[in-house]
Design an enzyme around this catalytic site. Sequence first.
Site, PDB file in Angstrom:
ATOM      1  CG  ASP A 147     -57.274 -61.432  32.633  1.00  0.00           C
ATOM      2  OD1 ASP A 147     -57.895 -62.397  32.127  1.00  0.00           O
ATOM      3  OD2 ASP A 147     -57.338 -60.302  31.791  1.00  0.00           O
ATOM      4  CD  GLU A 180     -60.823 -70.545  34.374  1.00  0.00           C
ATOM      5  OE1 GLU A 180     -60.411 -71.584  33.886  1.00  0.00           O
ATOM      6  OE2 GLU A 180     -62.152 -70.249  34.465  1.00  0.00           O
ATOM      7  CD1 TRP A 181     -61.335 -64.450  30.731  1.00  0.00           C
ATOM      8  CD2 TRP A 181     -59.825 -65.949  29.826  1.00  0.00           C
ATOM      9  NE1 TRP A 181     -60.055 -63.865  30.668  1.00  0.00           N
ATOM     10  CE2 TRP A 181     -59.246 -64.635  30.053  1.00  0.00           C
ATOM     11  CE3 TRP A 181     -59.167 -67.064  29.155  1.00  0.00           C
ATOM     12  CZ2 TRP A 181     -57.862 -64.561  29.804  1.00  0.00           C
ATOM     13  CZ3 TRP A 181     -58.044 -66.761  28.732  1.00  0.00           C
ATOM     14  CH2 TRP A 181     -57.190 -65.541  29.056  1.00  0.00           C
ATOM     15  N   GLY A 182     -64.204 -68.891  32.645  1.00  0.00           N
ATOM     16  CA  GLY A 182     -64.972 -70.141  32.596  1.00  0.00           C
ATOM     17  C   GLY A 182     -64.266 -71.461  31.645  1.00  0.00           C
ATOM     18  CG  ASN A 184     -59.233 -74.642  33.508  1.00  0.00           C
ATOM     19  OD1 ASN A 184     -58.932 -75.619  32.895  1.00  0.00           O
ATOM     20  ND2 ASN A 184     -58.573 -73.271  32.980  1.00  0.00           N
ATOM     21  CG  ASP A 202     -62.757 -60.505  27.470  1.00  0.00           C
ATOM     22  OD1 ASP A 202     -62.714 -61.475  28.505  1.00  0.00           O
ATOM     23  OD2 ASP A 202     -61.944 -59.721  27.087  1.00  0.00           O
TER      24      ASP A 202
HETATM   25  C1  GLA Z   1     -58.994 -60.141  29.346  1.00  0.00           C
HETATM   26  C2  GLA Z   1     -60.082 -59.865  30.371  1.00  0.00           C
HETATM   27  C3  GLA Z   1     -60.914 -58.629  30.127  1.00  0.00           C
HETATM   28  C4  GLA Z   1     -59.837 -57.515  30.291  1.00  0.00           C
HETATM   29  C5  GLA Z   1     -58.604 -57.605  29.441  1.00  0.00           C
HETATM   30  C6  GLA Z   1     -57.398 -56.752  29.815  1.00  0.00           C
HETATM   31  O1  GLA Z   1     -59.395 -60.280  28.282  1.00  0.00           O
HETATM   32  O2  GLA Z   1     -61.093 -61.127  30.407  1.00  0.00           O
HETATM   33  O3  GLA Z   1     -61.919 -58.465  31.089  1.00  0.00           O
HETATM   34  O4  GLA Z   1     -59.368 -57.407  31.668  1.00  0.00           O
HETATM   35  O5  GLA Z   1     -57.966 -59.066  29.524  1.00  0.00           O
HETATM   36  O6  GLA Z   1     -56.367 -57.029  28.791  1.00  0.00           O
END
Ligand code: GLA
Length: 393
Positions: A147, A180-182, A184, A202
């Site tokens: 993460d 890394e949620w996109g 970068n 998320d």
């Molecule tokens: C981030 C991630 C999620 C999950 C939570 C856990 O938000 O993107 O998928 O792993 O952390 O804290």
Amino acid sequence: MRILLTLALCITLSSTFAQKFEGLAQKPPMGWNSWNKFECKINESIIREVADAMASNGMKAAGYEYVVVDDCWQIGRDSLGNIMADTERFPSGMKSLVDYVHSKGLKFGIYSDAGTATCQGRPGSRGYEFQDARIYASWGVDYLKYDWCNHGKQNAEASYTTMRDALYKAGRPIVFSICEWGTNKPWEWGKTVGHLWRTTEDIINCFDCKNNWGGLGVLQIIDLHTEIGDYSGPGYWNDPDMLEIGNGVLTQPEERLHMSMWAMFSAPLIAGNDIRNMSAETLKTLTNKEVLDIDQDKLGISATRWMKYGDLEVWFKPLSDGNYAFCFINRSNQPISINQDLKTTIKKMKVDDSYTVRDLWKHKDIGTTKDNIVGTIPGHDVLMLKLTKKLPL
Ligand code: GLA
């Protein structure tokens, strides 16, 4: 001088040879992750029971294989810096849990964070990458979700590359899931670093909505995949996040649409519900073989949005052996009528009736490409089709 030269050579060689483990995720990984349903409320019994369920309820047979423990398994570090599991929740320790999951013929995934702490404030791997990777390898871990919370001023590509190198050095092939949620654009640099990368914030348990802290519904995530499909392929996948199927909010049509589009994207399919206790309908949605085959098609192409007429979208995906998947999605809550000529879309088609058209949710052939596809798609529902070349008689 000679010592310095040797040292320089060693550094060069070790950085030249550090790489990701190739050949580990030639098809999009399939499995289960604890976060969407359980968040921090996890323990070893839940994980064992989930492994039992996966092994016996048809999911394993359908291709699901990773059991991934997300955030909150870890509690601190010992005086030597070794990461420690929460012994109240995991009294038998991680190694024994990994062994149990393996004994079911499944694989084990774990979670950490590239920053100093995880998103739930547990110890991150920053500064401990090589030590953590060695420990995961010694436990027999097969998959690491990594993460991006609490990263301060860290560079994303460099941080993920450090963990990639650490995993490689530890010597055990571990699928590396970049979370890394996109932020970068990991699709631009992730191919040589990991096996999959989150493309968005998320997912939230909702069909069509957005949270101000960054959570996205199913449609909002789909919308972020109109331009990045080409970055994904065998061994390096766009990851639109885990499934919300069976978590009690999406309707059956919405769940079908969610599942269909993840399959169209060749996305990792990581169930996020309580698979120990789910309805027959949810299980059917998660294990629809005809849809899973689209996801797992060996070409690994991510679908292209071919048409958008208001709330109706049509996505298509070339498959191996010259076949195609088409997915019509109705974004609105009102029915939409369709009358669609598919044959002109498939440029390669020589004869206009050369493909049979099959409805992958009704498990029924509905005609050939000679005729238009005519019908009505109910609100928030999907029509997922496979066009299969007819063999010459
Ligand atoms: C981030 C991630 C999620 C999950 C939570 C856990 O938000 O993107 O998928 O792993 O952390 O804290």
